[in-house]
Enzyme design. Structure first.
Site, short mmCIF file in Angstrom:
data_model
loop_
_atom_site.label_atom_id
_atom_site.label_comp_id
_atom_site.label_asym_id
_atom_site.label_seq_id
_atom_site.Cartn_x
_atom_site.Cartn_y
_atom_site.Cartn_z
N CYS A 155 0.84 -1.19 0.00
CA CYS A 155 0.00 0.00 0.00
C CYS A 155 0.88 1.25 0.00
CB CYS A 155 -0.92 -0.01 1.24
SG CYS A 155 -1.95 1.48 1.39
N CYS A 158 0.55 3.00 3.59
CA CYS A 158 0.90 2.30 4.83
C CYS A 158 1.74 1.08 4.46
CB CYS A 158 -0.35 1.88 5.62
SG CYS A 158 -1.38 0.65 4.80
N CYS A 175 -4.68 -0.16 0.19
CA CYS A 175 -5.32 -1.26 0.92
C CYS A 175 -6.82 -1.04 1.02
CB CYS A 175 -4.71 -1.37 2.33
SG CYS A 175 -4.93 0.09 3.36
N HIS A 188 -7.53 2.74 2.79
CA HIS A 188 -6.92 3.81 1.99
C HIS A 188 -7.44 3.83 0.56
CE1 HIS A 188 -3.44 3.77 5.05
NE2 HIS A 188 -4.21 4.81 5.27
N CYS A 289 -10.60 -26.62 3.32
CA CYS A 289 -9.42 -27.47 3.29
C CYS A 289 -8.89 -27.72 4.70
CB CYS A 289 -8.33 -26.85 2.41
SG CYS A 289 -7.95 -25.14 2.82
N HIS A 761 -4.39 -21.89 2.25
CA HIS A 761 -4.79 -23.26 1.91
C HIS A 761 -4.03 -24.24 2.78
CE1 HIS A 761 -6.25 -26.56 -0.45
NE2 HIS A 761 -5.07 -26.89 -0.89
#
Length: 801
Positions: A155, A158, A175, A188, A289, A761
């Site tokens: 970002c 930030c 972000c 943001h 998962c 995952h």
């Protein structure tokens, strides 16, 4: 049932198979049932190359879940519904609005349109069709020379590297909102839109040759951008070169050449598929998962195999009237699916030849789809009932809790994980000590980052990464911290400071240290590497480290020794409970809250523990958690009580609630109207704290109760006490443990890919028949390079002495 279909009582709306329906009719007298049956029209190749329909009955037990992916072009459905009137079993085909009362017609329509666990778990049933944005066609893009690299995003306002959005007008990378799209952010991207009015943004990490996730700030919803390839090319992004992670799971973190995803899933290596009993995959139901990985590990353990699959006929014979709501039935069903081999068969050679000739490589319909199991095991849980990614360690403990509460036979399979922890706490000022024991199921090992053996490489890599980020170049090849396992084990055994320790010897706060040892060693040792922590912005982070986990582990030196000669015990005096006059005046110590949260307890429970123990530190709050974790509102948000005059009346009213307090008469009447006796209705409501739905489940889970049986009253008395289940488990002799030597051998591990517990995952590696096997949802293959150094949860079994 054996004929296919499900009977639903039109009064209680509970479902039964054919073997239970007669029993329910005799017990309740209810005589009107809705019989639901689904026929699957399976298309098979015809003589002329076309598709001829092949009609068959769909079994609602194992086959439908095993072949749960029936939404492809290979299958069609044909549903059949009838009303069945007992005792003559008279059938009325539906729809039939002329012969039926209006109430029956309305109830039938409601049942037929209700969503089953299969539909609830199907993401396609709730995902809305996106509409093209009104801004897409005439979007103005600035010629400001911005070029977006293929990875290494951050970002611009930030330091966040997650949940990043590329504005399609000026190329700004910003972000998203807090927990927007399941990730953290500081908002943001939205602030930028409010300042500039630039309407469209695409989420980085979701760009593939098939499209990308686009959001319209002006229209306030996800949208389609028909010109997305052109808009991305403006900033140097070639969609055809962008890839998405395997399994359709997207990760917008840095994707270096030796990424976690590639190593853990053994990408780039041709893995040989495995078939047969114990080599059955599980379908990913949408971020499920974590469940698949844990259940594969659980059912590789002989004690769980014997308890559920070995007892399968008995469990099915004694299952309640509604087996979909019975834990043992669902466990036995899932275990049978994984271990029977019926749903893991190699493709026939003729089918392979036909696929090669037609250049078609359709995935085999192997594996099981655990919709009903997930629907039951996550029922009422705020996290596991969602479609979000979850922590496998938290799910493992949730599963063990359900196993403990639903015993099967005389042997409890979760006994193999249970061990006792001896905690020695010493007051640094008085030098007096306290020894306590608690039950645990997981050994949590801290990551000793300071012990990394490649510190120079890490420093050089970080400098190169920052330079590449400033120059907007691709990042350098990843250098992962290498941590010796011995350093993690040493960090586990070293004394730790106890924050805000309250010394009973001094009757005041003091400095204290705590040391943990094993009072017993379990049959199976589960080791969790504490990779997940919190950043300065309170967003969960993960430490990407490599730990040389041993194949053989000896922890006998961590055996507890008890009170030693010369040691003096702290007085057994409880700390005072501080209740402020103004409830809002007490500030909750967030550091203690986060210490408890990192142990795996729900955040709201941690807040309550710290609040009700007067900010006396994490250790005192931990004892509060242990004492209250079985309460039904344990994980509910903290509600600050009102003190004063109102409180006294509330306490008096609360004290009046007991075994003599009768349930509301209207609830009793409802259950009686369903055909049950009054005393049974009262027993069920008292046993479930006047919860009507749970009361019905209680009745059907206790078919052995007589209508006037005194034993039922005694059982109800037990269940009405908050800690009855704890007392029933431990008894006067304490919890059951299987102590023995502390020497173990590794037989499995679960690995996580991604940056936090909110995304990523899980896969599972298990050692079977002398070789390692990787379980990646539906894909089960022989492992070529098991990444034992990147695991998250490890499973060891005791080596016989």
């Amino acid at each position: 049932d054996s004929e296919g279909g499900l009977y639903v009582c039109m009064n209680t709306f509970l479902g039964f198979g054919r073997e239970h329906i007669e029993r329910h009719y005799r017990k309740t007298g209810q005589c009107v049932y809705l019989h639901l049956k689904r026929h699957v029209i399976e298309k098979v190749p015809g003589a002329s190359g076309g598709a001829l329909p092949k009609r068959r009955n769909a079994k609602l037990f194992l086959d439908l879940e095993a072949n749960g992916d029936l939404n492809s072009d290979d299958f069609e459905y044909e549903d059949e519904a009838k009303l069945v009137i007992f005792p003559d079993h008279y059938e009325i085909s539906l729809p039939n609005i002329e012969e039926l009362p209006a109430l029956v017609t309305i109830a039938s329509d409601a049942l037929l349109s209700a969503k089953s666990p299969y539909r609830k778990q199907d993401p396609d049933s709730w995902e809305e069709e996106l509409q093209a944005s009104k801004h897409a066609k005439a979007l103005v893009q600035l010629d400001n020379g911005v070029r977006i690299p293929p990875s290494g995003w951050k970002c611009s306002k930030c330091d966040l590297r997650e949940n990043l959005w590329l504005n399609l007008t000026d190329g700004s990378v910003l972000c998203g909102k807090w927990f927007f799209d399941g990730s953290g952010g500081n908002g943001h991207a939205m602030e930028h839109y409010k300042e500039t009015g630039y309407p469209l943004a695409v989420k980085l990490g979701t760009i593939t040759p098939d499209g990308a996730d686009v959001y319209s700030f002006d229209e306030e919803e996800p949208v389609l951008d028909p010109h997305i390839a052109k808009h991305l090319a403006h900033f140097g992004i070639d969609m055809l070169q962008m890839q998405v992670a395997e399994n359709g799971l997207r990760d917008n973190d840095i994707k270096p050449r030796v990424s976690e995803w590639e190593v853990i899933q053994e990408s780039g290596v041709k893995l040989k598929p495995m078939y047969g009993p114990g080599y059955t995959g599980m379908k990913n139901l949408g971020n499920s998962c974590y469940l698949n990985a844990v259940m594969q590990a659980i059912f590789s353990i002989p004690e769980f195999q014997r308890a559920y699959v070995g007892n399968l006929p008995r469990i099915f014979d004694y299952s309640p009237l509604d087996p979909t709501q019975d834990f043992n039935t669902q466990m036995a069903k899932l275990g049978h699916g994984l271990l029977s081999g019926q749903y893991s068969k190699p493709p026939v050679k003729s089918e392979l030849i036909e696929q090669v000739m037609k250049e078609e490589h359709k995935p085999q319909h192997n594996g099981i789809s655990p919709q009903m199991f997930k629907a039951f095991i996550s029922k009422g849980h705020p996290e596991f009932s969602s479609n979000r990614q979850q922590d496998a360690q938290e799910f493992f403990l949730h599963l063990i809790n359900l196993v403990e509460r639903n015993p099967v036979g005389s042997e409890n399979p979760s006994d193999v994980f249970r061990f006792l922890v001896e905690e020695r706490t010493q007051c640094c000022q008085s030098r007096k000590v306290r020894y306590t024991e608690r039950v645990d199921y997981i050994m949590q090992l801290p990551v000793a980052m300071e012990a990394a053996t490649n510190k120079d490489e890490l420093i050089a890599y970080e400098l190169k990464r920052r330079e590449a980020e400033s120059a907007r170049r691709p990042p350098p090849e990843l250098v992962r911290a290498k941590i010796p396992f011995s350093a993690c084990l040493q960090a586990f055994s070293e004394p730790t400071n106890v924050e805000d320790f309250w010394s009973s010897a001094l009757q005041a706060k003091s400095a204290g240290v705590k040391t943990s040892r094993f009072a017993s060693f379990p049959e199976y040792l589960v080791v969790q590497i504490k990779k997940f922590t919190f950043g300065l912005d309170w967003i969960p982070k993960k430490l990407d480290v490599s730990i040389d986990m041993p194949d053989f582990l000896d922890i006998n030196h961590l055996r507890a020794m008890g009170l030693q000669p010369g040691e003096e015990e702290l007085p057994d005096i409880a700390p005072p409970i501080i209740i402020p006059e103004d409830p809002k005046a007490l500030d909750i110590d967030e550091s203690s809250v986060m210490q408890l949260a990192e142990m795996g307890f729900p955040l709201e429970a941690c807040r309550k523990a710290v609040y009700y123990t007067g900010n006396l530190g994490a250790e005192v709050a931990f004892n509060w958690i242990i004492a209250h974790m079985e309460e039904p509102d344990f994980a509910e948000p903290l509600v600050v009580p009102v003190f004063g005059g109102a409180a006294s009346s509330g306490v008096a009213g609360l004290g009046a609630v007991g075994l003599d307090n009768q349930p509301p008469e209207e609830m009793v009447s409802i259950i009686i109207s369903m055909g049950f006796q009054r005393n049974l209705a009262i027993q069920a409501l008292k046993a479930t704290n006047n919860n009507l739905e749970r009361a019905l489940e209680w009745i059907f889970s206790h078919p052995e109760l007589e209508e006037d049986g005194e034993p039922a009253l005694n059982m109800m008395d037990m269940e009405n006490h908050a800690n009855a289940n704890i007392l029933a488990e431990t008894g006067s002799e304490g919890p059951r443990i299987k102590d023995g030597p502390g020497r173990y051998e590794l037989f499995g591990f679960i690995s996580h890919m991604g940056t936090s517990t909110m995304s990523g995952h899980y896969v599972c590696h298990l050692k079977k028949e002398g070789r390692w096997v990787i379980y990646n949802d539906l894909r089960v293959s022989a492992s070529e390079r098991p990444p034992k150094d990147l695991g998250y949860i490890y499973f060891y079994h005791r080596i016989p002495s």
